[in-house]
Structures are given as structure tokens and as C-alpha cells.
Design a protein around this motif. Structure first.
Motif, PDB file in Angstrom:
ATOM      1  N   HIS A 158       1.404  -1.218   0.397  1.00 33.34           N
ATOM      2  CA  HIS A 158      -0.086  -0.448   0.656  1.00 33.34           C
ATOM      3  C   HIS A 158       0.882   1.336   0.182  1.00 33.34           C
ATOM      4  O   HIS A 158       1.892   1.752   0.719  1.00 33.34           O
ATOM      5  CB  HIS A 158      -0.945   0.161   1.489  1.00 33.34           C
ATOM      6  CG  HIS A 158      -1.992   0.879   1.022  1.00 33.34           C
ATOM      7  ND1 HIS A 158      -2.880   1.161   0.449  1.00 33.34           N
ATOM      8  CD2 HIS A 158      -1.285   2.169   1.638  1.00 33.34           C
ATOM      9  CE1 HIS A 158      -3.504   2.536   0.600  1.00 33.34           C
ATOM     10  NE2 HIS A 158      -2.999   2.969   1.691  1.00 33.34           N
ATOM     11  N   ASN A 159       0.428   2.176  -1.572  1.00 38.07           N
ATOM     12  CA  ASN A 159       1.412   2.992  -1.001  1.00 38.07           C
ATOM     13  C   ASN A 159       2.789   3.007  -0.366  1.00 38.07           C
ATOM     14  O   ASN A 159       4.359   3.217   0.146  1.00 38.07           O
ATOM     15  CB  ASN A 159       1.249   4.121  -0.359  1.00 38.07           C
ATOM     16  CG  ASN A 159       0.153   5.389  -0.695  1.00 38.07           C
ATOM     17  OD1 ASN A 159      -0.459   4.738  -1.630  1.00 38.07           O
ATOM     18  ND2 ASN A 159      -0.396   5.616  -0.025  1.00 38.07           N
TER      19      ASN A 159
ATOM     20  N   VAL B 254       9.914   0.926  -2.066  1.00 34.02           N
ATOM     21  CA  VAL B 254       9.968  -0.150  -1.419  1.00 34.02           C
ATOM     22  C   VAL B 254       9.835  -1.803  -2.416  1.00 34.02           C
ATOM     23  O   VAL B 254      10.880  -2.139  -1.879  1.00 34.02           O
ATOM     24  CB  VAL B 254      10.414  -0.683  -0.250  1.00 34.02           C
ATOM     25  CG1 VAL B 254      10.580   0.448   0.998  1.00 34.02           C
ATOM     26  CG2 VAL B 254       8.953  -0.277   0.263  1.00 34.02           C
ATOM     27  N   LEU B 255       9.251  -1.396  -3.296  1.00 37.96           N
ATOM     28  CA  LEU B 255       8.360  -2.823  -3.302  1.00 37.96           C
ATOM     29  C   LEU B 255      10.178  -3.861  -4.175  1.00 37.96           C
ATOM     30  O   LEU B 255       9.395  -5.218  -4.348  1.00 37.96           O
ATOM     31  CB  LEU B 255       7.209  -2.044  -4.395  1.00 37.96           C
ATOM     32  CG  LEU B 255       6.510  -3.951  -5.105  1.00 37.96           C
ATOM     33  CD1 LEU B 255       6.699  -4.546  -4.344  1.00 37.96           C
ATOM     34  CD2 LEU B 255       5.463  -2.956  -5.585  1.00 37.96           C
ATOM     35  N   GLU B 256      10.205  -3.046  -5.265  1.00 40.11           N
ATOM     36  CA  GLU B 256      11.260  -3.992  -6.228  1.00 40.11           C
ATOM     37  C   GLU B 256      12.746  -3.821  -5.918  1.00 40.11           C
ATOM     38  O   GLU B 256      13.131  -5.000  -5.949  1.00 40.11           O
ATOM     39  CB  GLU B 256      11.541  -2.845  -7.560  1.00 40.11           C
ATOM     40  CG  GLU B 256      12.168  -3.577  -8.607  1.00 40.11           C
ATOM     41  CD  GLU B 256      12.644  -2.343  -9.027  1.00 40.11           C
ATOM     42  OE1 GLU B 256      13.619  -3.423 -10.815  1.00 40.11           O
ATOM     43  OE2 GLU B 256      12.269  -1.441  -9.568  1.00 40.11           O
ATOM     44  N   ARG B 257      13.022  -2.776  -4.529  1.00 42.00           N
ATOM     45  CA  ARG B 257      13.837  -3.427  -3.664  1.00 42.00           C
ATOM     46  C   ARG B 257      13.859  -4.847  -2.704  1.00 42.00           C
ATOM     47  O   ARG B 257      14.435  -5.447  -3.034  1.00 42.00           O
ATOM     48  CB  ARG B 257      14.563  -2.754  -3.005  1.00 42.00           C
ATOM     49  CG  ARG B 257      15.395  -3.035  -1.986  1.00 42.00           C
ATOM     50  CD  ARG B 257      16.125  -1.655  -1.539  1.00 42.00           C
ATOM     51  NE  ARG B 257      15.309  -1.065  -0.507  1.00 42.00           N
ATOM     52  CZ  ARG B 257      15.187   0.232  -0.228  1.00 42.00           C
ATOM     53  NH1 ARG B 257      15.526   0.593  -0.550  1.00 42.00           N
ATOM     54  NH2 ARG B 257      14.001   0.309   0.589  1.00 42.00           N
TER      55      ARG B 257
ATOM     56  N   SER C 248       0.101   0.055  -7.825  1.00 39.63           N
ATOM     57  CA  SER C 248      -0.329  -0.714  -8.105  1.00 39.63           C
ATOM     58  C   SER C 248      -0.145  -1.353  -9.835  1.00 39.63           C
ATOM     59  O   SER C 248      -0.446  -1.736 -10.005  1.00 39.63           O
ATOM     60  CB  SER C 248      -2.044  -0.464  -8.494  1.00 39.63           C
ATOM     61  OG  SER C 248      -1.765   0.601  -9.158  1.00 39.63           O
ATOM     62  N   ARG C 249       0.499   0.029 -10.361  1.00 39.03           N
ATOM     63  CA  ARG C 249       1.377  -0.425 -11.288  1.00 39.03           C
ATOM     64  C   ARG C 249       2.001  -0.996 -11.388  1.00 39.03           C
ATOM     65  O   ARG C 249       2.934  -1.942 -12.366  1.00 39.03           O
ATOM     66  CB  ARG C 249       1.864   0.765 -12.134  1.00 39.03           C
ATOM     67  CG  ARG C 249       2.143   0.618 -13.943  1.00 39.03           C
ATOM     68  CD  ARG C 249       2.372   2.462 -14.128  1.00 39.03           C
ATOM     69  NE  ARG C 249       3.348   3.075 -13.933  1.00 39.03           N
ATOM     70  CZ  ARG C 249       4.581   2.724 -14.111  1.00 39.03           C
ATOM     71  NH1 ARG C 249       5.030   2.262 -15.505  1.00 39.03           N
ATOM     72  NH2 ARG C 249       5.805   2.659 -12.968  1.00 39.03           N
ATOM     73  N   MET C 250       3.354  -1.353 -10.095  1.00 38.67           N
ATOM     74  CA  MET C 250       4.130  -1.765 -10.207  1.00 38.67           C
ATOM     75  C   MET C 250       3.670  -3.222  -9.964  1.00 38.67           C
ATOM     76  O   MET C 250       4.325  -4.610 -10.129  1.00 38.67           O
ATOM     77  CB  MET C 250       5.415  -0.853  -9.373  1.00 38.67           C
ATOM     78  CG  MET C 250       6.081  -0.106  -9.802  1.00 38.67           C
ATOM     79  SD  MET C 250       6.900   0.487  -8.143  1.00 38.67           S
ATOM     80  CE  MET C 250       8.245  -0.457  -7.966  1.00 38.67           C
ATOM     81  N   VAL C 251       2.668  -3.074  -9.321  1.00 38.31           N
ATOM     82  CA  VAL C 251       2.454  -4.913  -8.507  1.00 38.31           C
ATOM     83  C   VAL C 251       1.543  -5.606 -10.120  1.00 38.31           C
ATOM     84  O   VAL C 251       2.228  -6.495 -10.380  1.00 38.31           O
ATOM     85  CB  VAL C 251       1.528  -4.800  -8.203  1.00 38.31           C
ATOM     86  CG1 VAL C 251       0.779  -6.113  -7.410  1.00 38.31           C
ATOM     87  CG2 VAL C 251       1.674  -4.367  -6.640  1.00 38.31           C
TER      88      VAL C 251
END
Length: 123
Positions: free
Chosen positions: A45-46, A50-53, A83-86
Motif C-alpha cells: 500500500h503506497n 520499497v517494492l522492487e527492492r 498498483s502499476r508496479m504490482v
């Protein structure tokens, strides 16, 4: 003439070494499919920062440990580009797709839950 023989022996040695490395690699890849997978659930959520790392760290850990990894991304209505990265990351072979936050099937699997949700401002 002696130099030619030395070069031929060196080339033969390098080729045989490459063949041995290729055989070891293929046998390791074949044995990886038989190993149980580590399953991770990433709560997002937002979390675009940190998502890709986090995904790359899990993949690196999987590579070094030799255990295959399965990642489920659970997106909870982000207002940034999370959401786009997911959706982009869900196309990769290690991701089993998008999950629902309160899915009882996912909760019963014993997956490791990693919370990447950013705290809301003013909360």
C-alpha cells in the motif's frame, strides 16, 4: 610446433571445464524444481519506493540459498504507482499473481508475510 600443442591442450582443457560447469548447472536447475518453494506474501500500500527492492532481495536470497521462491503480491488500493508496479511484477515467473488481503486459502498456506505498507499521513 610445441606452442601449437600447448595451445591445443589449453583449448581442450578450457572446453572440458566449460562442459563440466554446464552439466553442474543443468543438474542444479533440474533439482531446484523438486525442492519445496518458499512462499512470500507482500502486503503493498503506497510502497512504490520499497517494492522492487524487496522483490529483488527475495530473488537474491533465493538464488544464493538454492531454494525456489514464490511471491504473492497483495495490493490494498494504493494512491501512488504501486498498483502499476504490482501488475508489472505479477507477470514474472516467480510471482504467482495478485492476491486478496483476507483470502483464507492464502492465509492457510503458511506463507511468510512481509508488510511493505507505508503508514498513512495523519493516522
Amino acid at each position: 610446433m610445441e606452442e601449437l600443442v600447448v595451445w591445443l591442450l589449453a583449448a581442450f582443457g578450457c572446453c572440458s571445464l566449460l562442459v563440466m560447469i554446464a552439466e553442474q548447472w543443468t543438474s542444479r536447475m533440474n533439482s531446484m524444481t523438486e525442492l519445496p518453494q518458499e512462499h512470500y506474501r507482500l502486503l503493498v500500500h503506497n510502497s512504490e519506493q520499497v517494492l522492487e527492492r524487496a522483490v529483488r532481495k527475495l530473488l537474491l536470497r533465493s538464488y544464493w540459498s538454492g531454494k525456489p521462491v514464490r511471491i504473492t503480491l497483495i495490493e490494498e488500493g494504493s494512491t501512488d504507482d504501486s498498483s502499476r508496479m504490482v501488475t508489472i511484477l505479477a507477470r514474472e515467473p516467480y510471482c504467482c499473481g495478485l492476491g486478496v488481503a483476507d483470502d483464507p486459502v492464502e492465509l492457510a498456506t503458511g506463507a511468510i508475510v512481509i508488510d511493505l505498507r507505508q503508514k498513512r499521513e495523519g493516522a
